[in-house]
Design a protein around this motif. Structure first.
Motif, mmCIF file in Angstrom:
data_model
loop_
_atom_site.group_PDB
_atom_site.id
_atom_site.type_symbol
_atom_site.label_atom_id
_atom_site.label_comp_id
_atom_site.label_asym_id
_atom_site.label_seq_id
_atom_site.Cartn_x
_atom_site.Cartn_y
_atom_site.Cartn_z
ATOM 1 N N LEU A 388 -0.155 -3.857 -10.972
ATOM 2 C CA LEU A 388 0.384 -4.844 -10.031
ATOM 3 C C LEU A 388 1.910 -4.812 -10.026
ATOM 4 O O LEU A 388 2.541 -4.922 -8.971
ATOM 5 C CB LEU A 388 -0.120 -6.245 -10.398
ATOM 6 C CG LEU A 388 -1.616 -6.489 -10.175
ATOM 7 C CD1 LEU A 388 -2.026 -7.842 -10.734
ATOM 8 C CD2 LEU A 388 -1.968 -6.401 -8.688
ATOM 9 N N ARG A 389 2.500 -4.672 -11.209
ATOM 10 C CA ARG A 389 3.954 -4.586 -11.289
ATOM 11 C C ARG A 389 4.468 -3.338 -10.572
ATOM 12 O O ARG A 389 5.522 -3.355 -9.943
ATOM 13 C CB ARG A 389 4.393 -4.557 -12.752
ATOM 14 C CG ARG A 389 4.200 -5.849 -13.486
ATOM 15 C CD ARG A 389 5.272 -6.858 -13.177
ATOM 16 N NE ARG A 389 6.552 -6.482 -13.743
ATOM 17 C CZ ARG A 389 7.686 -7.144 -13.533
ATOM 18 N NH1 ARG A 389 7.684 -8.195 -12.735
ATOM 19 N NH2 ARG A 389 8.810 -6.754 -14.094
ATOM 20 N N THR A 390 3.680 -2.264 -10.672
ATOM 21 C CA THR A 390 4.076 -1.017 -10.022
ATOM 22 C C THR A 390 4.155 -1.186 -8.514
ATOM 23 O O THR A 390 5.073 -0.687 -7.859
ATOM 24 C CB THR A 390 3.085 0.108 -10.378
ATOM 25 O OG1 THR A 390 3.135 0.342 -11.786
ATOM 26 C CG2 THR A 390 3.414 1.392 -9.634
ATOM 27 N N LEU A 391 3.171 -1.910 -7.939
ATOM 28 C CA LEU A 391 3.166 -2.140 -6.496
ATOM 29 C C LEU A 391 4.430 -2.868 -6.053
ATOM 30 O O LEU A 391 4.977 -2.615 -4.981
ATOM 31 C CB LEU A 391 1.935 -2.959 -6.100
ATOM 32 C CG LEU A 391 0.586 -2.251 -6.211
ATOM 33 C CD1 LEU A 391 -0.540 -3.219 -5.894
ATOM 34 C CD2 LEU A 391 0.530 -1.051 -5.264
ATOM 35 N N VAL A 392 4.889 -3.780 -6.894
ATOM 36 C CA VAL A 392 6.062 -4.586 -6.555
ATOM 37 C C VAL A 392 7.359 -3.829 -6.822
ATOM 38 O O VAL A 392 8.326 -3.951 -6.071
ATOM 39 C CB VAL A 392 6.050 -5.909 -7.360
ATOM 40 C CG1 VAL A 392 7.313 -6.708 -7.122
ATOM 41 C CG2 VAL A 392 4.820 -6.730 -6.996
ATOM 42 N N MET A 393 7.372 -3.020 -7.881
ATOM 43 C CA MET A 393 8.623 -2.435 -8.369
ATOM 44 C C MET A 393 8.851 -0.995 -7.925
ATOM 45 O O MET A 393 9.920 -0.449 -8.158
ATOM 46 C CB MET A 393 8.647 -2.480 -9.901
ATOM 47 C CG MET A 393 8.570 -3.885 -10.472
ATOM 48 S SD MET A 393 8.456 -3.893 -12.271
ATOM 49 C CE MET A 393 10.101 -3.304 -12.700
ATOM 50 N N ARG A 394 7.862 -0.369 -7.296
ATOM 51 C CA ARG A 394 7.988 1.052 -6.974
ATOM 52 C C ARG A 394 8.287 1.285 -5.496
ATOM 53 O O ARG A 394 7.825 0.555 -4.621
ATOM 54 C CB ARG A 394 6.693 1.785 -7.331
ATOM 55 C CG ARG A 394 6.339 1.736 -8.801
ATOM 56 C CD ARG A 394 7.181 2.677 -9.620
ATOM 57 N NE ARG A 394 6.832 2.621 -11.038
ATOM 58 C CZ ARG A 394 7.360 3.405 -11.972
ATOM 59 N NH1 ARG A 394 8.247 4.305 -11.647
ATOM 60 N NH2 ARG A 394 7.000 3.276 -13.236
ATOM 61 N N ASP A 395 9.037 2.334 -5.245
ATOM 62 C CA ASP A 395 9.317 2.785 -3.894
ATOM 63 C C ASP A 395 8.063 3.457 -3.332
ATOM 64 O O ASP A 395 7.449 4.299 -3.994
ATOM 65 C CB ASP A 395 10.487 3.760 -3.926
ATOM 66 C CG ASP A 395 10.693 4.464 -2.605
ATOM 67 O OD1 ASP A 395 10.967 3.774 -1.615
ATOM 68 O OD2 ASP A 395 10.555 5.702 -2.577
ATOM 69 N N GLY A 396 7.687 3.097 -2.121
ATOM 70 C CA GLY A 396 6.433 3.582 -1.550
ATOM 71 C C GLY A 396 6.382 5.078 -1.329
ATOM 72 O O GLY A 396 5.333 5.699 -1.481
ATOM 73 N N LEU A 397 7.504 5.698 -0.981
ATOM 74 C CA LEU A 397 7.509 7.130 -0.676
ATOM 75 C C LEU A 397 7.514 7.986 -1.935
ATOM 76 O O LEU A 397 6.726 8.932 -2.064
ATOM 77 C CB LEU A 397 8.728 7.479 0.192
ATOM 78 C CG LEU A 397 8.914 8.971 0.499
ATOM 79 C CD1 LEU A 397 7.773 9.473 1.378
ATOM 80 C CD2 LEU A 397 10.265 9.205 1.182
ATOM 81 N N THR A 398 8.392 7.675 -2.881
ATOM 82 C CA THR A 398 8.588 8.544 -4.040
ATOM 83 C C THR A 398 7.838 8.086 -5.289
ATOM 84 O O THR A 398 7.658 8.865 -6.218
ATOM 85 C CB THR A 398 10.087 8.624 -4.396
ATOM 86 O OG1 THR A 398 10.540 7.303 -4.762
ATOM 87 C CG2 THR A 398 10.893 9.124 -3.210
ATOM 88 N N GLY A 399 7.433 6.820 -5.331
ATOM 89 C CA GLY A 399 6.797 6.293 -6.532
ATOM 90 C C GLY A 399 7.782 5.947 -7.635
ATOM 91 O O GLY A 399 7.396 5.543 -8.728
ATOM 92 N N LEU A 400 9.087 6.084 -7.360
ATOM 93 C CA LEU A 400 10.107 5.742 -8.341
ATOM 94 C C LEU A 400 10.386 4.240 -8.297
ATOM 95 O O LEU A 400 9.984 3.532 -7.378
ATOM 96 C CB LEU A 400 11.406 6.498 -8.043
ATOM 97 C CG LEU A 400 11.338 8.023 -8.031
ATOM 98 C CD1 LEU A 400 12.698 8.599 -7.641
ATOM 99 C CD2 LEU A 400 10.896 8.569 -9.384
#
Length: 556
Positions: A388-400
């Motif tokens: 869930l944190r990843t969905l909020v904290m990550r850039d959608g294109l690169t996953g960074l």
């Protein structure tokens, strides 16, 4: 049993021996509290202490290999809770309860003596033997596909990402290749020689012969439900349609290869029982997690700010501040509203459990608990939190990490560095002539270039280094425990590797470079100022020829 399991078992045995060694003092504490209870049953401070001592014994005894001792303590704990919450007992009932505790303590002393006699056997195997380091397995991949030309460019990019690709064009040669090599992955075309499922059927045949296969990733030109279903039934880990998306394929490969590695969740354990907290800590560390043990609840907010736990494991009953109260304190801070809280206690009162849930507890586990169940329960909770944190904290294109997440991480890294007197470096990167790439080859190809750089940064840098997309074609890298001069050397190797990568479009092949500026925390203690210094260095790199890395003014 492998070395890791043996090391964990040895450590748990050692903790059990520590627990046994401390049993006499625990027995003495209970004796004193019981005697005071007989003399003055109305002494609230004492009977609360008696309850806590029994509660601790109920939770810890079973964990350290004495289940009967734990169950007996649990029954006594339930009785003293009746006394605490109900009407005062008659004198005969107080005496009867005290006699039960005395019998319990006598049995506990007998158990202790038996455990001492068996100590030699318990300590027979110590974890002192030198461990042999296992060399890292090369990322060797078998790619089975009759087509050569259509995969040539993708294989070239995978090889640039550090994979060793062995190509097999004939299905009949696969079995021999598997016997001769030990690949970490098998990329398999689902169909051969116009037989739509020939590749899938060959994998099934080899498995039926009990041939050890690595994880299998299927590719296919057929996007049918039957083909996908057959691939699943053959044990395929993933399924890709042709023409292949090289970045998606690469990310999938690395995700599959990383699965056997432990997920390094950060778990904070809050329990006033020091021995039990250390036991749980060692169990979780044995499963690859990072733990922080806290025996003083007053320090929780301070420690959470620096440790940033992905799950809190705490007891319900603790002196001065119980678990329910502590959860309320934590949830009042909006930064920790979503951090999972799991109670681990010998408490079996439903109302107490409901109260815990009301203040934001996510689960309630009972002591004693097996190491397997503890690891499984906490892993699933922490995994969900991280996702869930990843969905909020990550850039959608690169996953960074996105802009806000990378700033948050930099603040934490610099705070930690200031306490440890170490340097943190920040690099600002920008792709050179990226507008021309988009204008010439299209935004879809431009997106592939961004993903390629993000993947290369993640692959070539350390696990401790943090990579983020700052915006557009601009990236940021945080290098903990690293000076700007060292970070420049490391990043320059990535720059040279990126220059060699060929990107493919309908208009032809092309290469792209990037420029960067680097600064470190010796120059400033402000995260914003550090980024500004690195950004100014990036500006100079851009305006003095591009495709280079420049140190910030004060670091040069």
């Amino acid at each position: 049993m492998n070395d890791r399991d043996q090391e964990l078992n040895d450590a748990l045995r050692a903790l059990a021996q520590v627990y046994i060694a401390k049993l006499p003092s625990k027995i003495e504490e209970l004796k004193v509290a019981n005697q005071r209870f007989q003399i003055n049953p109305s002494d609230r401070e004492n009977y609360i202490l008696l309850h806590r001592l029994l509660h601790t014994m109920a939770g810890s005894a079973g964990t350290f290999g004495f289940p009967e001792m734990g169950e007996a303590a649990r029954e006594l704990e339930a009785k003293i809770k009746e006394y605490i919450s109900g009407q005062p007992w008659e004198a005969f009932r107080i005496k009867d309860f005290s006699d039960q505790i005395e019998r319990y303590l006598a049995n506990t002393e007998s158990t202790y003596k038996t455990a001492l006699q068996a100590k030699a056997e318990v300590n027979e195997r110590q974890g002192d033997a030198a461990k042999t380091l296992i060399p890292l397995e090369k990322k060797s991949i078998l790619w089975v596909d009759a087509e050569v030309e259509e995969n040539k460019d993708i294989i070239q990019i995978l090889e640039q990402f550090g994979f060793e690709i062995q190509r097999i064009q004939q299905l009949s040669k696969l079995e021999l290749a598997l016997q001769a090599t030990k690949p970490v992955l098998l990329i398999m075309d689902a169909g051969f020689e116009e037989q739509v499922f020939a590749g899938v059927d060959e994998v099934v045949r080899l498995k039926n012969q009990h041939l050890a296969l690595p994880p299998v990733l299927f590719t296919s030109q057929t996007n049918s439900f039957e083909c996908r279903l057959r691939a699943v039934r053959a044990g395929g880990e993933a399924f890709f349609l042709k023409p292949l998306d090289v970045l998606a394929l690469t990310e999938c490969i690395e995700e599959i290869l990383e699965r056997p590695n432990p997920r390094h969740f950060r778990i904070m354990i809050i329990d006033d029982d020091v021995d039990l907290a250390q036991y749980y800590s060692r169990v979780l560390q044995g499963a690859g997690m990072t733990t922080l043990v806290l025996n003083d609840p007053e320090l929780v907010l301070e420690q959470m700010a620096s440790f940033r736990p992905e799950l809190l494991l705490m007891d319900v009953y603790m002196p001065d501040c119980d678990g329910v109260e502590l959860s309320t304190v934590i949830r009042q801070d909006s930064s920790y509203l979503d951090v999972p809280i799991v109670f681990l206690s010998s408490e079996n009162n439903l109302q107490k459990q409901i109260a815990a849930v009301k203040v934001g507890a996510d689960d309630f586990l009972s002591k004693p608990i097996s190491p397997e169940l503890l690891v499984s329960s906490l892993s699933s909770r922490a995994e969900r939190y991280r996702a869930l944190r990843t969905l909020v904290m990550r850039d959608g294109l690169t996953g960074l990490y996105n802009h806000s997440a990378i700033k948050e991480d930099l603040i934490a890294k610099m705070s930690s560095a200031s306490r440890g007197v170490t340097a943190v470096s920040v690099a600002m990167l920008d792709l050179d002539n990226f507008k021309k790439v988009n204008d010439t080859y299209g935004h879809q190809v431009g997106d592939q270039v961004l993903r390629t750089l993000s993947h290369l940064l993640k692959q070539r840098l350390r696990k401790s280094d943090v990579v983020g997309r700052y915006g557009g074609e601009e990236f940021i890298v945080i290098f903990p425990n690293t000076t700007a001069e060292v970070a420049k050397i490391v990043l320059d190797k990535v720059r040279l590797a990126f220059n060699q990568i060929h990107h493919f479009a309908e208009q032809g092949e092309f290469c792209v470079g990037f420029s960067a500026g680097i600064a470190d925390s010796r120059q400033t203690t402000s995260p914003d100022d550090l980024i500004s210094i690195a950004d100014a260095a990036l500006y100079r790199a851009k305006h003095s020829g591009k495709n280079q890395i420049v140190l910030g003014d004060q670091a040069s």
